[in-house]
Design a protein around this motif. Structure first.
Motif, mmCIF file in Angstrom:
data_model
loop_
_atom_site.group_PDB
_atom_site.id
_atom_site.type_symbol
_atom_site.label_atom_id
_atom_site.label_comp_id
_atom_site.label_asym_id
_atom_site.label_seq_id
_atom_site.Cartn_x
_atom_site.Cartn_y
_atom_site.Cartn_z
ATOM 1 N N TRP A 229 -7.333 5.920 -7.568
ATOM 2 C CA TRP A 229 -6.979 4.863 -6.604
ATOM 3 C C TRP A 229 -8.196 3.953 -6.371
ATOM 4 O O TRP A 229 -8.088 2.726 -6.420
ATOM 5 C CB TRP A 229 -6.521 5.491 -5.282
ATOM 6 C CG TRP A 229 -6.215 4.456 -4.234
ATOM 7 C CD1 TRP A 229 -7.096 3.650 -3.580
ATOM 8 C CD2 TRP A 229 -4.928 4.092 -3.732
ATOM 9 N NE1 TRP A 229 -6.454 2.813 -2.709
ATOM 10 C CE2 TRP A 229 -5.121 3.063 -2.781
ATOM 11 C CE3 TRP A 229 -3.630 4.540 -3.987
ATOM 12 C CZ2 TRP A 229 -4.057 2.474 -2.089
ATOM 13 C CZ3 TRP A 229 -2.572 3.955 -3.301
ATOM 14 C CH2 TRP A 229 -2.791 2.940 -2.362
ATOM 15 N N TYR B 144 -8.941 1.794 -9.289
ATOM 16 C CA TYR B 144 -7.935 0.735 -9.463
ATOM 17 C C TYR B 144 -8.201 -0.428 -8.510
ATOM 18 O O TYR B 144 -8.160 -1.595 -8.910
ATOM 19 C CB TYR B 144 -6.534 1.304 -9.209
ATOM 20 C CG TYR B 144 -5.415 0.368 -9.599
ATOM 21 C CD1 TYR B 144 -4.881 0.396 -10.881
ATOM 22 C CD2 TYR B 144 -4.883 -0.539 -8.691
ATOM 23 C CE1 TYR B 144 -3.856 -0.462 -11.254
ATOM 24 C CE2 TYR B 144 -3.860 -1.407 -9.043
ATOM 25 C CZ TYR B 144 -3.346 -1.358 -10.331
ATOM 26 O OH TYR B 144 -2.349 -2.217 -10.691
ATOM 27 N N GLU C 88 8.442 0.086 -3.641
ATOM 28 C CA GLU C 88 7.645 -0.699 -4.565
ATOM 29 C C GLU C 88 7.008 -1.854 -3.813
ATOM 30 O O GLU C 88 7.650 -2.478 -2.968
ATOM 31 C CB GLU C 88 8.491 -1.219 -5.730
ATOM 32 C CG GLU C 88 8.992 -0.124 -6.658
ATOM 33 C CD GLU C 88 9.724 -0.669 -7.874
ATOM 34 O OE1 GLU C 88 9.742 -1.922 -8.053
ATOM 35 O OE2 GLU C 88 10.284 0.128 -8.645
ATOM 36 N N ARG D 213 -5.380 -5.387 -7.618
ATOM 37 C CA ARG D 213 -6.228 -4.635 -8.533
ATOM 38 C C ARG D 213 -7.682 -5.109 -8.385
ATOM 39 O O ARG D 213 -7.937 -6.156 -7.794
ATOM 40 C CB ARG D 213 -5.738 -4.845 -9.972
ATOM 41 C CG ARG D 213 -6.187 -3.810 -10.979
ATOM 42 C CD ARG D 213 -5.391 -3.950 -12.271
ATOM 43 N NE ARG D 213 -5.463 -5.308 -12.812
ATOM 44 C CZ ARG D 213 -4.699 -5.754 -13.799
ATOM 45 N NH1 ARG D 213 -3.787 -4.962 -14.340
ATOM 46 N NH2 ARG D 213 -4.831 -6.992 -14.235
ATOM 47 N N CYS E 169 -0.484 -6.239 -8.762
ATOM 48 C CA CYS E 169 0.394 -5.518 -9.675
ATOM 49 C C CYS E 169 1.386 -4.683 -8.866
ATOM 50 O O CYS E 169 1.083 -4.213 -7.767
ATOM 51 C CB CYS E 169 -0.415 -4.613 -10.608
ATOM 52 S SG CYS E 169 -1.569 -5.512 -11.657
ATOM 53 N N TRP E 170 2.559 -4.480 -9.450
ATOM 54 C CA TRP E 170 3.605 -3.722 -8.759
ATOM 55 C C TRP E 170 3.341 -2.222 -8.857
ATOM 56 O O TRP E 170 3.057 -1.702 -9.937
ATOM 57 C CB TRP E 170 4.964 -4.041 -9.364
ATOM 58 C CG TRP E 170 5.503 -5.353 -8.906
ATOM 59 C CD1 TRP E 170 5.433 -6.547 -9.567
ATOM 60 C CD2 TRP E 170 6.187 -5.612 -7.674
ATOM 61 N NE1 TRP E 170 6.029 -7.538 -8.825
ATOM 62 C CE2 TRP E 170 6.503 -6.995 -7.665
ATOM 63 C CE3 TRP E 170 6.557 -4.824 -6.584
ATOM 64 C CZ2 TRP E 170 7.184 -7.593 -6.606
ATOM 65 C CZ3 TRP E 170 7.232 -5.414 -5.537
ATOM 66 C CH2 TRP E 170 7.540 -6.782 -5.543
ATOM 67 N N MET E 171 3.414 -1.567 -7.701
ATOM 68 C CA MET E 171 3.211 -0.126 -7.631
ATOM 69 C C MET E 171 4.497 0.555 -7.168
ATOM 70 O O MET E 171 5.213 0.037 -6.302
ATOM 71 C CB MET E 171 2.100 0.218 -6.637
ATOM 72 C CG MET E 171 0.812 -0.563 -6.826
ATOM 73 S SD MET E 171 0.052 -0.260 -8.427
ATOM 74 C CE MET E 171 -0.320 1.478 -8.286
ATOM 75 N N ASP F 8 5.381 3.712 -5.121
ATOM 76 C CA ASP F 8 4.703 4.638 -4.209
ATOM 77 C C ASP F 8 5.721 5.652 -3.692
ATOM 78 O O ASP F 8 6.730 5.281 -3.082
ATOM 79 C CB ASP F 8 4.099 3.850 -3.042
ATOM 80 C CG ASP F 8 3.122 4.674 -2.220
ATOM 81 O OD1 ASP F 8 3.180 5.908 -2.291
ATOM 82 O OD2 ASP F 8 2.312 4.062 -1.489
ATOM 83 N N CYS G 82 1.002 7.005 -6.483
ATOM 84 C CA CYS G 82 1.380 5.667 -6.938
ATOM 85 C C CYS G 82 1.169 5.535 -8.444
ATOM 86 O O CYS G 82 0.220 6.098 -8.989
ATOM 87 C CB CYS G 82 0.546 4.602 -6.241
ATOM 88 S SG CYS G 82 0.786 4.478 -4.467
ATOM 89 N N ASP H 83 1.443 2.323 -11.544
ATOM 90 C CA ASP H 83 1.613 0.892 -11.819
ATOM 91 C C ASP H 83 2.894 0.705 -12.644
ATOM 92 O O ASP H 83 3.004 1.222 -13.759
ATOM 93 C CB ASP H 83 0.391 0.371 -12.598
ATOM 94 C CG ASP H 83 0.389 -1.138 -12.753
ATOM 95 O OD1 ASP H 83 1.475 -1.750 -12.781
ATOM 96 O OD2 ASP H 83 -0.705 -1.718 -12.854
#
Length: 336
Positions: free
Chosen positions: A41, A44, A86, A91, A97-99, A101, A119, A121
């Motif tokens: 994490w 990232y 989501e 980043r 960016c779409w995560m 979770d 999470c 990506d």
């Protein structure tokens, strides 16, 4: 017992294991505040543990997603229920960016102790889904347009008092022309195609030696729908010329030219027959004429007009197009 048969027994061992996990992991206490993030994490986001704990992690959530994200998190937390959501997370390079979770409550000695979450990506997955939706939508659009053309061909081919065999032969011929145009598009993966390629492929079966139809024009590119319309219009003109017009007698010829009309983002094709039998305007417009002027012109995003001049049929057809080079090879590439 082998040391590999036992689970980690200390918080240190767990965190060490979590730092090697291929997912981003977080933990929150009973106060809803996050108190730990694993190394993936932090790598990232490019932020330190001190910056992320508490409510610091929320600074990286996209502003448009933050309220929805917090509402889902707090609602699930209060209800002690798992959640999945989501959202976009910033980043380390600044890109959002779409995560995906996923979080769930955990308990110690029967008492609620907080939440664990992980999470991943999913940006590439979401982009693939978006691309798939676009492809399906485009496919539906193309199929509907193609069916509309086929329907028009069927209605006009079998209208009137002609024998069924003659109508069927005409319909099959037009279907073959339509299939030929689609073959060219498939070869180009439904991308733009060169106008000259469409013209040459359509004319070739009717003029194998290349002596009856002359053609001249600049390099132009057509989208799929105008390309099909141009091919079908040429097929109709060629068929009529062979049956009744200039190509029905020795010495008859056709001159096909085209030019770019930048103001309208269009190509202007001009078909002129000469050397054929005298032309008399028909009492009523035939299928080919109506099909070109009404169906194909609209399908191509342009216009069409056919004139039955005494010295030969004259047709002007416009369709959407753009200027572009034909396929060419670098000088050092062997074209053989």
């Amino acid at each position: 017992m082998s040391p590999y048969d036992r689970a980690p027994t200390s918080d240190h061992e767990f965190r060490e294991l979590a730092d090697f996990a291929p997912v981003m992991i977080w933990r929150a206490g009973t106060d809803k505040r996050c108190d730990w993030f694993n190394q993936p994490w932090l790598d990232y986001t490019g932020r330190s543990m001190a910056e992320e704990v508490g409510e610091g992690w929320a600074d990286g959530v996209h502003p448009d997603d933050l309220q929805r994200c917090l509402a889902t998190y707090i609602g699930a937390f209060d209800a002690r229920e798992p959640f999945s959501m989501e959202y976009r997370l910033r980043r380390r390079d600044g890109e959002y960016c779409w995560m995906l979770d996923n979080g769930a409550p955990f308990y110690r000695d029967g008492h609620f102790a907080g939440y664990w979450g992980s999470c991943i990506d999913v940006t590439a997955h979401r982009e693939a889904q978006r691309t798939q939706r676009i492809i399906i939508s485009e496919l539906n659009h193309r199929v509907k347009n193609t069916l509309a053309v086929v329907q028009a061909m069927a209605i006009q081919s079998f209208r009137g008092q002609r024998p069924v065999e003659e109508s069927l032969a005409q319909f099959e011929s037009r279907l073959c022309a339509l299939a030929g145009a689609h073959d060219l598009l498939v070869a180009r993966a439904w991308e733009e195609v060169a106008l000259r390629g469409i013209v040459e492929a359509t004319v070739a079966p009717h003029d194998p030696g290349g002596s009856l139809v002359s053609m001249q024009g600049p390099p132009l590119m057509l989208r799929s729908e105008p390309a099909v319309s141009v091919a079908m219009a040429l097929h109709e003109l060629l068929t009529n010329a062979i049956k009744y017009g200039a190509l029905s007698v020795p010495g008859g010829t056709v001159r096909l030219t085209w030019s770019h009309v930048p103001a309208r983002h269009a190509v202007r094709l001009e078909w002129k027959e000469s050397g054929g039998p005298p032309v008399e305007p028909p009492v009523q417009r035939g299928f080919g004429t109506r099909f070109i002027e009404r169906v194909l012109a609209a399908h191509a995003g342009g216009t069409a007009a056919i004139t039955f001049a005494a010295d030969g049929v004259h047709c002007v057809f416009e369709a959407e197009a753009r200027s572009g080079a034909e396929i060419s090879f670098p000088p050092h590439v062997d074209q053989a």
